[in-house]
Design a protein around this motif. Structure first.
Motif, PDB file in Angstrom:
ATOM      1  N   THR A   1     187.524  85.604 -36.312  1.00  0.00           N
ATOM      2  CA  THR A   1     188.829  85.926 -35.769  1.00  0.00           C
ATOM      3  C   THR A   1     188.768  87.171 -34.895  1.00  0.00           C
ATOM      4  OG1 THR A   1     189.855  84.945 -37.708  1.00  0.00           O
ATOM      5  CG2 THR A   1     191.219  86.391 -36.401  1.00  0.00           C
ATOM      6  N   ALA A   2     187.948  88.139 -35.280  1.00  0.00           N
ATOM      7  CA  ALA A   2     187.840  89.376 -34.506  1.00  0.00           C
ATOM      8  C   ALA A   2     187.170  89.142 -33.155  1.00  0.00           C
ATOM      9  CB  ALA A   2     187.068  90.423 -35.292  1.00  0.00           C
ATOM     10  N   GLU A   3     186.160  88.264 -33.120  1.00  0.00           N
ATOM     11  CA  GLU A   3     185.468  87.978 -31.863  1.00  0.00           C
ATOM     12  C   GLU A   3     186.326  87.153 -30.932  1.00  0.00           C
ATOM     13  OE1 GLU A   3     182.135  85.815 -33.363  1.00  0.00           O
ATOM     14  OE2 GLU A   3     180.788  87.464 -32.988  1.00  0.00           O
ATOM     15  N   GLY A   4     186.989  86.167 -31.457  1.00  0.00           N
ATOM     16  CA  GLY A   4     187.759  85.240 -30.646  1.00  0.00           C
ATOM     17  C   GLY A   4     186.958  84.027 -30.249  1.00  0.00           C
ATOM     18  N   THR A   5     185.757  84.254 -29.720  1.00  0.00           N
ATOM     19  CA  THR A   5     184.888  83.147 -29.335  1.00  0.00           C
ATOM     20  C   THR A   5     183.450  83.506 -29.654  1.00  0.00           C
ATOM     21  OG1 THR A   5     184.520  83.963 -27.094  1.00  0.00           O
ATOM     22  CG2 THR A   5     186.382  82.476 -27.398  1.00  0.00           C
ATOM     23  N   ASN A   6     182.653  82.467 -29.822  1.00  0.00           N
ATOM     24  CA  ASN A   6     181.217  82.633 -29.996  1.00  0.00           C
ATOM     25  C   ASN A   6     180.573  81.451 -29.291  1.00  0.00           C
ATOM     26  OD1 ASN A   6     178.660  83.271 -30.779  1.00  0.00           O
ATOM     27  ND2 ASN A   6     178.928  82.726 -32.927  1.00  0.00           N
ATOM     28  N   GLY A   7     180.135  81.679 -28.066  1.00  0.00           N
ATOM     29  CA  GLY A   7     179.625  80.570 -27.271  1.00  0.00           C
ATOM     30  C   GLY A   7     180.761  79.628 -26.948  1.00  0.00           C
ATOM     31  N   ALA A   8     180.583  78.363 -27.267  1.00  0.00           N
ATOM     32  CA  ALA A   8     181.614  77.368 -26.985  1.00  0.00           C
ATOM     33  C   ALA A   8     182.590  77.206 -28.143  1.00  0.00           C
ATOM     34  CB  ALA A   8     180.963  76.034 -26.664  1.00  0.00           C
ATOM     35  N   ASP A   9     182.460  78.018 -29.202  1.00  0.00           N
ATOM     36  CA  ASP A   9     183.368  77.943 -30.347  1.00  0.00           C
ATOM     37  C   ASP A   9     184.554  78.875 -30.139  1.00  0.00           C
ATOM     38  OD1 ASP A   9     181.774  76.144 -31.734  1.00  0.00           O
ATOM     39  OD2 ASP A   9     180.624  77.742 -32.701  1.00  0.00           O
ATOM     40  N   LEU A  10     185.743  78.372 -30.405  1.00  0.00           N
ATOM     41  CA  LEU A  10     186.977  79.142 -30.267  1.00  0.00           C
ATOM     42  C   LEU A  10     187.597  79.350 -31.631  1.00  0.00           C
ATOM     43  CD1 LEU A  10     189.364  80.201 -28.386  1.00  0.00           C
ATOM     44  CD2 LEU A  10     190.326  77.928 -28.699  1.00  0.00           C
ATOM     45  N   ALA A  11     187.926  80.604 -31.942  1.00  0.00           N
ATOM     46  CA  ALA A  11     188.681  80.895 -33.161  1.00  0.00           C
ATOM     47  C   ALA A  11     190.152  80.824 -32.802  1.00  0.00           C
ATOM     48  CB  ALA A  11     188.334  82.282 -33.692  1.00  0.00           C
ATOM     49  N   CYS A  12     190.927  80.129 -33.586  1.00  0.00           N
ATOM     50  CA  CYS A  12     192.362  80.031 -33.333  1.00  0.00           C
ATOM     51  C   CYS A  12     193.014  81.323 -33.806  1.00  0.00           C
ATOM     52  CB  CYS A  12     192.948  78.807 -34.035  1.00  0.00           C
ATOM     53  SG  CYS A  12     192.335  77.269 -33.338  1.00  0.00           S
ATOM     54  N   SER A  13     192.955  82.317 -32.965  1.00  0.00           N
ATOM     55  CA  SER A  13     193.506  83.634 -33.270  1.00  0.00           C
ATOM     56  C   SER A  13     193.998  84.248 -31.965  1.00  0.00           C
ATOM     57  CB  SER A  13     192.432  84.527 -33.895  1.00  0.00           C
ATOM     58  OG  SER A  13     191.418  84.795 -32.948  1.00  0.00           O
ATOM     59  N   MET A  14     194.595  85.415 -32.077  1.00  0.00           N
ATOM     60  CA  MET A  14     195.085  86.091 -30.885  1.00  0.00           C
ATOM     61  C   MET A  14     193.934  86.410 -29.932  1.00  0.00           C
ATOM     62  SD  MET A  14     197.979  89.064 -30.792  1.00  0.00           S
ATOM     63  CE  MET A  14     197.415  89.679 -32.320  1.00  0.00           C
ATOM     64  N   ASN A  15     192.819  86.880 -30.462  1.00  0.00           N
ATOM     65  CA  ASN A  15     191.655  87.184 -29.613  1.00  0.00           C
ATOM     66  C   ASN A  15     191.079  85.920 -28.981  1.00  0.00           C
ATOM     67  OD1 ASN A  15     191.865  89.892 -30.206  1.00  0.00           O
ATOM     68  ND2 ASN A  15     190.380  89.811 -31.872  1.00  0.00           N
ATOM     69  N   GLY A  16     191.041  84.834 -29.727  1.00  0.00           N
ATOM     70  CA  GLY A  16     190.507  83.580 -29.204  1.00  0.00           C
ATOM     71  C   GLY A  16     191.341  83.022 -28.070  1.00  0.00           C
ATOM     72  N   TYR A  17     192.660  82.997 -28.252  1.00  0.00           N
ATOM     73  CA  TYR A  17     193.524  82.466 -27.203  1.00  0.00           C
ATOM     74  C   TYR A  17     193.545  83.369 -25.982  1.00  0.00           C
ATOM     75  CZ  TYR A  17     195.137  78.763 -30.265  1.00  0.00           C
ATOM     76  OH  TYR A  17     195.194  77.655 -31.063  1.00  0.00           O
ATOM     77  N   THR A  18     193.449  84.679 -26.176  1.00  0.00           N
ATOM     78  CA  THR A  18     193.390  85.591 -25.043  1.00  0.00           C
ATOM     79  C   THR A  18     192.104  85.377 -24.253  1.00  0.00           C
ATOM     80  OG1 THR A  18     194.687  87.211 -26.267  1.00  0.00           O
ATOM     81  CG2 THR A  18     193.501  88.013 -24.357  1.00  0.00           C
ATOM     82  N   LYS A  19     190.990  85.190 -24.948  1.00  0.00           N
ATOM     83  CA  LYS A  19     189.710  84.915 -24.278  1.00  0.00           C
ATOM     84  C   LYS A  19     189.772  83.584 -23.530  1.00  0.00           C
ATOM     85  CE  LYS A  19     185.202  85.316 -23.560  1.00  0.00           C
ATOM     86  NZ  LYS A  19     185.007  84.839 -22.210  1.00  0.00           N
ATOM     87  N   MET A  20     190.436  82.596 -24.115  1.00  0.00           N
ATOM     88  CA  MET A  20     190.564  81.302 -23.466  1.00  0.00           C
ATOM     89  C   MET A  20     191.341  81.445 -22.152  1.00  0.00           C
ATOM     90  SD  MET A  20     192.114  77.698 -24.903  1.00  0.00           S
ATOM     91  CE  MET A  20     193.813  78.205 -24.881  1.00  0.00           C
ATOM     92  N   VAL A  21     192.422  82.213 -22.163  1.00  0.00           N
ATOM     93  CA  VAL A  21     193.208  82.416 -20.946  1.00  0.00           C
ATOM     94  C   VAL A  21     192.394  83.175 -19.901  1.00  0.00           C
ATOM     95  CG1 VAL A  21     195.225  83.625 -20.021  1.00  0.00           C
ATOM     96  CG2 VAL A  21     195.452  82.228 -22.056  1.00  0.00           C
ATOM     97  N   GLN A  22     191.598  84.145 -20.322  1.00  0.00           N
ATOM     98  CA  GLN A  22     190.743  84.863 -19.373  1.00  0.00           C
ATOM     99  C   GLN A  22     189.734  83.927 -18.727  1.00  0.00           C
ATOM    100  OE1 GLN A  22     189.039  88.076 -21.604  1.00  0.00           O
ATOM    101  NE2 GLN A  22     190.841  89.371 -21.364  1.00  0.00           N
ATOM    102  N   ASP A  23     189.179  83.010 -19.495  1.00  0.00           N
ATOM    103  CA  ASP A  23     188.232  82.049 -18.934  1.00  0.00           C
ATOM    104  C   ASP A  23     188.924  81.069 -17.989  1.00  0.00           C
ATOM    105  OD1 ASP A  23     186.184  83.265 -20.252  1.00  0.00           O
ATOM    106  OD2 ASP A  23     185.955  81.723 -21.792  1.00  0.00           O
ATOM    107  N   ILE A  24     190.156  80.688 -18.305  1.00  0.00           N
ATOM    108  CA  ILE A  24     190.921  79.831 -17.398  1.00  0.00           C
ATOM    109  C   ILE A  24     191.191  80.567 -16.091  1.00  0.00           C
ATOM    110  CG2 ILE A  24     193.170  78.716 -17.039  1.00  0.00           C
ATOM    111  CD1 ILE A  24     193.119  78.017 -20.054  1.00  0.00           C
ATOM    112  N   MET A  25     191.501  81.862 -16.191  1.00  0.00           N
ATOM    113  CA  MET A  25     191.712  82.657 -14.975  1.00  0.00           C
ATOM    114  C   MET A  25     190.433  82.749 -14.154  1.00  0.00           C
ATOM    115  SD  MET A  25     194.765  83.580 -14.396  1.00  0.00           S
ATOM    116  CE  MET A  25     194.510  84.879 -13.203  1.00  0.00           C
ATOM    117  N   SER A  26     189.291  82.838 -14.816  1.00  0.00           N
ATOM    118  CA  SER A  26     188.017  82.853 -14.095  1.00  0.00           C
ATOM    119  C   SER A  26     187.838  81.577 -13.289  1.00  0.00           C
ATOM    120  CB  SER A  26     186.846  82.996 -15.068  1.00  0.00           C
ATOM    121  OG  SER A  26     186.866  84.242 -15.678  1.00  0.00           O
ATOM    122  N   LEU A  27     188.231  80.468 -13.873  1.00  0.00           N
ATOM    123  CA  LEU A  27     188.106  79.194 -13.169  1.00  0.00           C
ATOM    124  C   LEU A  27     189.147  79.068 -12.063  1.00  0.00           C
ATOM    125  CD1 LEU A  27     187.392  76.893 -16.215  1.00  0.00           C
ATOM    126  CD2 LEU A  27     185.792  77.579 -14.429  1.00  0.00           C
ATOM    127  N   ALA A  28     190.349  79.615 -12.288  1.00  0.00           N
ATOM    128  CA  ALA A  28     191.385  79.565 -11.256  1.00  0.00           C
ATOM    129  C   ALA A  28     190.992  80.430 -10.054  1.00  0.00           C
ATOM    130  CB  ALA A  28     192.719  80.017 -11.829  1.00  0.00           C
TER     131      ALA A  28
END
Length: 113
Positions: A4-31
């Motif tokens: 939960t503290a990391e948010g992600t580990n490679g292609a694994d996503l933790a369903c937490s605030m850190n995980g969803y924030t990291k997911m949005v950052q990666d989406i922004m990278s693609l945008a």
């Protein structure tokens, strides 16, 4: 599995605030794929100080969308109470696998950060 503290580990996503924030950052990278590729290219060419400054500016641009990650996390936590949280978590994890590998391609394999 990602903690939960990391948010992600490679292609694994933790369903937490850190995980969803990291997911949005990666989406922004693609945008911002053209800028992402430029940052990766110039980061490898430029001296360390300039490379660091460009990466910090890019991190600032990506961070402007972090509020969406917090919003998705809030929807997830509300969903845990209402019964749809696990479904949202599973779908988010499948979606993050695609986002992760697309982001690796966009950064020429230098990472997703």
């Amino acid at each position: 599995m990602a903690s939960t503290a990391e948010g992600t580990n490679g292609a694994d996503l933790a369903c937490s605030m850190n995980g969803y924030t990291k997911m949005v950052q990666d989406i922004m990278s693609l945008a911002l794929i053209a800028i992402t590729m430029a940052v990766s290219t110039f980061g490898a060419i430029l001296p360390a100080d300039l490379s660091k400054s460009i990466k910090l500016l890019y991190s600032f641009i990506k961070g402007s969308a972090d509020w969406m990650g917090y919003f998705i996390a809030a929807v997830y936590y509300i969903g845990l109470d209402l019964g749809y949280g696990e479904l949202l978590c599973s779908l988010s994890q499948y979606g993050y696998i695609v986002i992760y590998y697309l982001n690796i391609v966009a950064t020429f394999g230098t990472g997703t950060g």
